[in-house]
Design an enzyme around this catalytic site. Sequence first.
Site, PDB file in Angstrom:
ATOM      1  N   HIS A   1      -1.775  -4.586  29.121  1.00 27.60           N
ATOM      2  CA  HIS A   1      -1.541  -4.021  29.435  1.00 27.60           C
ATOM      3  C   HIS A   1      -1.176  -2.935  29.981  1.00 27.60           C
ATOM      4  O   HIS A   1      -1.596  -1.719  30.702  1.00 27.60           O
ATOM      5  CB  HIS A   1      -0.146  -4.630  31.081  1.00 27.60           C
ATOM      6  CG  HIS A   1      -0.774  -5.502  31.340  1.00 27.60           C
ATOM      7  ND1 HIS A   1      -2.271  -6.163  32.571  1.00 27.60           N
ATOM      8  CD2 HIS A   1      -0.135  -7.311  31.413  1.00 27.60           C
ATOM      9  CE1 HIS A   1      -2.239  -7.024  32.896  1.00 27.60           C
ATOM     10  NE2 HIS A   1      -0.770  -8.071  32.604  1.00 27.60           N
TER      11      HIS A   1
ATOM     12  N   CYS B   1      -3.191 -14.389  33.600  1.00 27.93           N
ATOM     13  CA  CYS B   1      -2.387 -12.643  34.487  1.00 27.93           C
ATOM     14  C   CYS B   1      -2.642 -12.497  36.157  1.00 27.93           C
ATOM     15  O   CYS B   1      -3.419 -13.457  37.526  1.00 27.93           O
ATOM     16  CB  CYS B   1      -3.493 -11.937  33.735  1.00 27.93           C
ATOM     17  SG  CYS B   1      -3.097 -10.410  34.305  1.00 27.93           S
TER      18      CYS B   1
ATOM     19  N   HIS C   1       0.539  -9.914  25.302  1.00 26.52           N
ATOM     20  CA  HIS C   1      -0.183 -10.058  27.050  1.00 26.52           C
ATOM     21  C   HIS C   1       0.129  -8.806  27.313  1.00 26.52           C
ATOM     22  O   HIS C   1      -0.865  -7.762  28.286  1.00 26.52           O
ATOM     23  CB  HIS C   1      -0.037 -11.041  27.478  1.00 26.52           C
ATOM     24  CG  HIS C   1      -1.186 -11.120  29.012  1.00 26.52           C
ATOM     25  ND1 HIS C   1      -1.635 -11.856  28.858  1.00 26.52           N
ATOM     26  CD2 HIS C   1      -0.642 -10.171  29.845  1.00 26.52           C
ATOM     27  CE1 HIS C   1      -2.582 -11.779  30.497  1.00 26.52           C
ATOM     28  NE2 HIS C   1      -1.293 -10.575  30.948  1.00 26.52           N
ATOM     29  N   GLU C   2       1.420  -8.585  27.661  1.00 26.02           N
ATOM     30  CA  GLU C   2       2.278  -7.133  28.207  1.00 26.02           C
ATOM     31  C   GLU C   2       2.116  -6.361  27.907  1.00 26.02           C
ATOM     32  O   GLU C   2       1.596  -4.687  28.414  1.00 26.02           O
ATOM     33  CB  GLU C   2       3.917  -7.780  28.440  1.00 26.02           C
ATOM     34  CG  GLU C   2       4.320  -8.913  29.525  1.00 26.02           C
ATOM     35  CD  GLU C   2       3.466  -9.118  30.616  1.00 26.02           C
ATOM     36  OE1 GLU C   2       2.571  -8.582  31.043  1.00 26.02           O
ATOM     37  OE2 GLU C   2       3.368 -10.734  31.255  1.00 26.02           O
TER      38      GLU C   2
HETATM   39 NI    NI Z   1      -1.448 -10.042  32.758  1.00 27.86          NI
END
Ligand code: NI
Length: 175
Positions: free
Chosen positions: A137, A91, A133-134
């Site tokens: 966030h 990340c 993953h995004e």
């Molecule tokens: Ni990340």
Amino acid sequence: MAILKIARLGHPVLLQRAEQVADPTAPEMRRLVSDMVETLQDIGGLGLAAPQVHVSLRLFIWRTAAGGYSALFNPDIQPLGEETEEAWEGCLSIPGLRGAVERPARIVFRGQDVAGATIAGEAAGMAARVMQHEYDHLEGILYPMRMTDLSRLGFVEELARFNAPRAPENEGQKP
Ligand code: NI
């Protein structure tokens, strides 16, 4: 166009739930996407979410298989099927580290593009992983919070020395 500063682990913006984007076609959104793309190109990464550049809005970008960049506003992501996969992730907000994360292998996604049009599709493999993953966030979730075995978290150089599998599935840094 500008290269943006990346928020690192410990900054509260990374733990907030991001806000809906009212109008993806607004000039400031066009500018933000363009700056995020420039930032990601500069770093050579696979994906970047707006909270990582200190903007708590529901938007992320990713590098497509064809080598271009796509943006998704106000995304919804759901697993497709029961199958999961484990892979190493990194990340941009946690530089130098990689961790093994299990995630659904396939997803369906929906959201809006830079023209405000609804886009939807399915993704598998690396694309599915980067998008999940995004998306995390936007929910204030970082990949170590998804890990079930923190013994599989380490610095890239050490993981390479002690022959953990090479970790291409990083959001951010060049392998
Ligand atoms: Ni990340």
